[in-house]
Design a protein around this motif. Structure first.
Motif, PDB file in Angstrom:
ATOM      1  N   MET A   1      12.584  -9.579   8.166  1.00  0.00           N
ATOM      2  CA  MET A   1      13.004 -10.883   8.637  1.00  0.00           C
ATOM      3  C   MET A   1      13.095 -11.851   7.453  1.00  0.00           C
ATOM      4  N   SER A   2      14.240 -12.438   7.273  1.00  0.00           N
ATOM      5  CA  SER A   2      14.467 -13.388   6.186  1.00  0.00           C
ATOM      6  C   SER A   2      13.790 -14.724   6.474  1.00  0.00           C
ATOM      7  N   ILE A   3      13.284 -15.357   5.416  1.00  0.00           N
ATOM      8  CA  ILE A   3      12.772 -16.712   5.575  1.00  0.00           C
ATOM      9  C   ILE A   3      13.877 -17.731   5.316  1.00  0.00           C
ATOM     10  N   TYR A   4      14.974 -17.270   4.714  1.00  0.00           N
ATOM     11  CA  TYR A   4      16.133 -18.121   4.475  1.00  0.00           C
ATOM     12  C   TYR A   4      17.337 -17.228   4.248  1.00  0.00           C
ATOM     13  N   THR A   5      18.493 -17.632   4.750  1.00  0.00           N
ATOM     14  CA  THR A   5      19.735 -16.915   4.519  1.00  0.00           C
ATOM     15  C   THR A   5      20.796 -17.904   4.046  1.00  0.00           C
ATOM     16  N   ALA A   6      21.337 -17.668   2.870  1.00  0.00           N
ATOM     17  CA  ALA A   6      22.432 -18.480   2.342  1.00  0.00           C
ATOM     18  C   ALA A   6      23.741 -17.841   2.778  1.00  0.00           C
ATOM     19  N   ILE A   7      24.695 -18.661   3.163  1.00  0.00           N
ATOM     20  CA  ILE A   7      25.996 -18.167   3.607  1.00  0.00           C
ATOM     21  C   ILE A   7      27.081 -18.921   2.849  1.00  0.00           C
ATOM     22  N   ALA A   8      27.982 -18.198   2.217  1.00  0.00           N
ATOM     23  CA  ALA A   8      29.106 -18.810   1.516  1.00  0.00           C
ATOM     24  C   ALA A   8      30.339 -17.942   1.720  1.00  0.00           C
ATOM     25  N   THR A   9      31.493 -18.577   1.680  1.00  0.00           N
ATOM     26  CA  THR A   9      32.761 -17.884   1.889  1.00  0.00           C
ATOM     27  C   THR A   9      33.704 -18.166   0.727  1.00  0.00           C
ATOM     28  N   ALA A  10      34.374 -17.115   0.261  1.00  0.00           N
ATOM     29  CA  ALA A  10      35.389 -17.238  -0.783  1.00  0.00           C
ATOM     30  C   ALA A  10      36.470 -16.204  -0.507  1.00  0.00           C
ATOM     31  N   ALA A  11      37.679 -16.484  -0.972  1.00  0.00           N
ATOM     32  CA  ALA A  11      38.790 -15.562  -0.764  1.00  0.00           C
ATOM     33  C   ALA A  11      39.154 -14.806  -2.032  1.00  0.00           C
ATOM     34  N   GLY A  12      38.429 -15.005  -3.109  1.00  0.00           N
ATOM     35  CA  GLY A  12      38.726 -14.329  -4.367  1.00  0.00           C
ATOM     36  C   GLY A  12      38.363 -15.210  -5.540  1.00  0.00           C
ATOM     37  N   ARG A  13      38.772 -14.778  -6.735  1.00  0.00           N
ATOM     38  CA  ARG A  13      38.428 -15.514  -7.953  1.00  0.00           C
ATOM     39  C   ARG A  13      39.256 -16.780  -8.125  1.00  0.00           C
ATOM     40  N   ASP A  14      40.353 -16.936  -7.411  1.00  0.00           N
ATOM     41  CA  ASP A  14      41.155 -18.155  -7.430  1.00  0.00           C
ATOM     42  C   ASP A  14      41.073 -18.792  -6.050  1.00  0.00           C
ATOM     43  N   SER A  19      29.796 -23.130   0.898  1.00  0.00           N
ATOM     44  CA  SER A  19      28.628 -22.702   1.666  1.00  0.00           C
ATOM     45  C   SER A  19      28.761 -23.203   3.100  1.00  0.00           C
ATOM     46  N   SER A  20      28.054 -22.536   3.997  1.00  0.00           N
ATOM     47  CA  SER A  20      28.159 -22.877   5.419  1.00  0.00           C
ATOM     48  C   SER A  20      27.674 -24.297   5.708  1.00  0.00           C
ATOM     49  N   GLY A  22      28.078 -26.798   3.550  1.00  0.00           N
ATOM     50  CA  GLY A  22      28.935 -27.698   2.799  1.00  0.00           C
ATOM     51  C   GLY A  22      28.335 -28.244   1.514  1.00  0.00           C
ATOM     52  N   ARG A  23      27.103 -27.867   1.194  1.00  0.00           N
ATOM     53  CA  ARG A  23      26.468 -28.389  -0.028  1.00  0.00           C
ATOM     54  C   ARG A  23      27.085 -27.778  -1.287  1.00  0.00           C
ATOM     55  N   LEU A  24      27.601 -26.577  -1.188  1.00  0.00           N
ATOM     56  CA  LEU A  24      28.302 -25.943  -2.308  1.00  0.00           C
ATOM     57  C   LEU A  24      29.781 -25.894  -1.943  1.00  0.00           C
ATOM     58  N   ASP A  25      30.596 -26.477  -2.778  1.00  0.00           N
ATOM     59  CA  ASP A  25      32.044 -26.463  -2.570  1.00  0.00           C
ATOM     60  C   ASP A  25      32.661 -26.532  -3.957  1.00  0.00           C
ATOM     61  N   VAL A  26      33.020 -25.380  -4.498  1.00  0.00           N
ATOM     62  CA  VAL A  26      33.513 -25.326  -5.877  1.00  0.00           C
ATOM     63  C   VAL A  26      34.883 -24.666  -5.945  1.00  0.00           C
ATOM     64  N   ASN A  27      35.660 -25.117  -6.914  1.00  0.00           N
ATOM     65  CA  ASN A  27      36.937 -24.484  -7.208  1.00  0.00           C
ATOM     66  C   ASN A  27      36.671 -23.270  -8.081  1.00  0.00           C
ATOM     67  N   LEU A  28      37.286 -22.163  -7.741  1.00  0.00           N
ATOM     68  CA  LEU A  28      37.170 -20.937  -8.516  1.00  0.00           C
ATOM     69  C   LEU A  28      38.473 -20.679  -9.252  1.00  0.00           C
ATOM     70  N   ALA A  29      38.362 -20.102 -10.435  1.00  0.00           N
ATOM     71  CA  ALA A  29      39.544 -19.747 -11.203  1.00  0.00           C
ATOM     72  C   ALA A  29      39.233 -18.531 -12.057  1.00  0.00           C
ATOM     73  N   GLU A  44      30.682 -15.078 -12.266  1.00  0.00           N
ATOM     74  CA  GLU A  44      29.677 -14.804 -13.281  1.00  0.00           C
ATOM     75  C   GLU A  44      28.882 -16.067 -13.626  1.00  0.00           C
ATOM     76  N   GLN A  45      29.558 -17.220 -13.680  1.00  0.00           N
ATOM     77  CA  GLN A  45      28.854 -18.479 -13.924  1.00  0.00           C
ATOM     78  C   GLN A  45      27.922 -18.811 -12.768  1.00  0.00           C
ATOM     79  N   LEU A  46      28.393 -18.595 -11.549  1.00  0.00           N
ATOM     80  CA  LEU A  46      27.550 -18.860 -10.383  1.00  0.00           C
ATOM     81  C   LEU A  46      26.336 -17.941 -10.365  1.00  0.00           C
ATOM     82  N   PHE A  47      26.537 -16.680 -10.712  1.00  0.00           N
ATOM     83  CA  PHE A  47      25.432 -15.724 -10.777  1.00  0.00           C
ATOM     84  C   PHE A  47      24.447 -16.128 -11.867  1.00  0.00           C
TER      85      PHE A  47
END
Length: 136
Positions: A1-14, A19-20, A22-29, A44-47
């Motif tokens: 059982m998780s004590i926290y689950t982060a959820i984020a959606t991206a469609a690729g490197r561009d 995040s679900s 809305g606290r994380l909202d970044v442009n990817l390139a 890689e920067q996010l990691f």
């Protein structure tokens, strides 16, 4: 059982990563080194940011258990991306810890090794990618 689950959606490197909550909202390139324009962040920067933050927090926990003061410590994560020789890619990580002067080299190395056993990112990557621990 998780004590926290982060959820984020991206469609690729561009595009965008969001995040679900809305606290994380970044442009990817795509990086310039990979043929892109480099006009946004990349996985890689996010990691690297996540691993550095997680390792620094874990180090504070371990240091408190060892009665060491690391209030002024910082961790920099370098995440390398390279071909894996099989048509894909692989990551490598170097974690560079800046420790206070009062922590000697042996105590510092012991602290990093103990932290590497506690940090969730370290536990997730262990045996999967090379991770080097360096005291600056």
């Amino acid at each position: 059982m998780s004590i926290y689950t982060a959820i984020a959606t991206a469609a690729g490197r561009d595009g965008r990563a969001v995040s679900s909550d809305g606290r994380l909202d970044v442009n990817l390139a795509l990086q310039k080194e990979l043929g892109g324009d480099g006009e946004g962040t990349n996985p890689e920067q996010l990691f690297a940011a996540g691993y550095a933050a997680c390792f620094a927090s874990a180090m504070r926990l371990v240091a408190a258990q060892q009665e060491l003061d690391v209030a002024d410590a910082a961790v920099t994560a370098e995440v390398g991306l390279s071909p894996n020789g099989k048509g894909g890619f692989q990551l490598s990580v170097t974690l560079r810890a800046e420790l206070p002067d009062h922590i000697g080299p042996e105590a510092g190395q012991a602290l990093l090794e103990a932290t590497h056993q506690v940090c969730p990112y370290s536990n997730a990557t262990r045996g999967n990618i090379p991770v080097e621990l360096v005291i600056e």
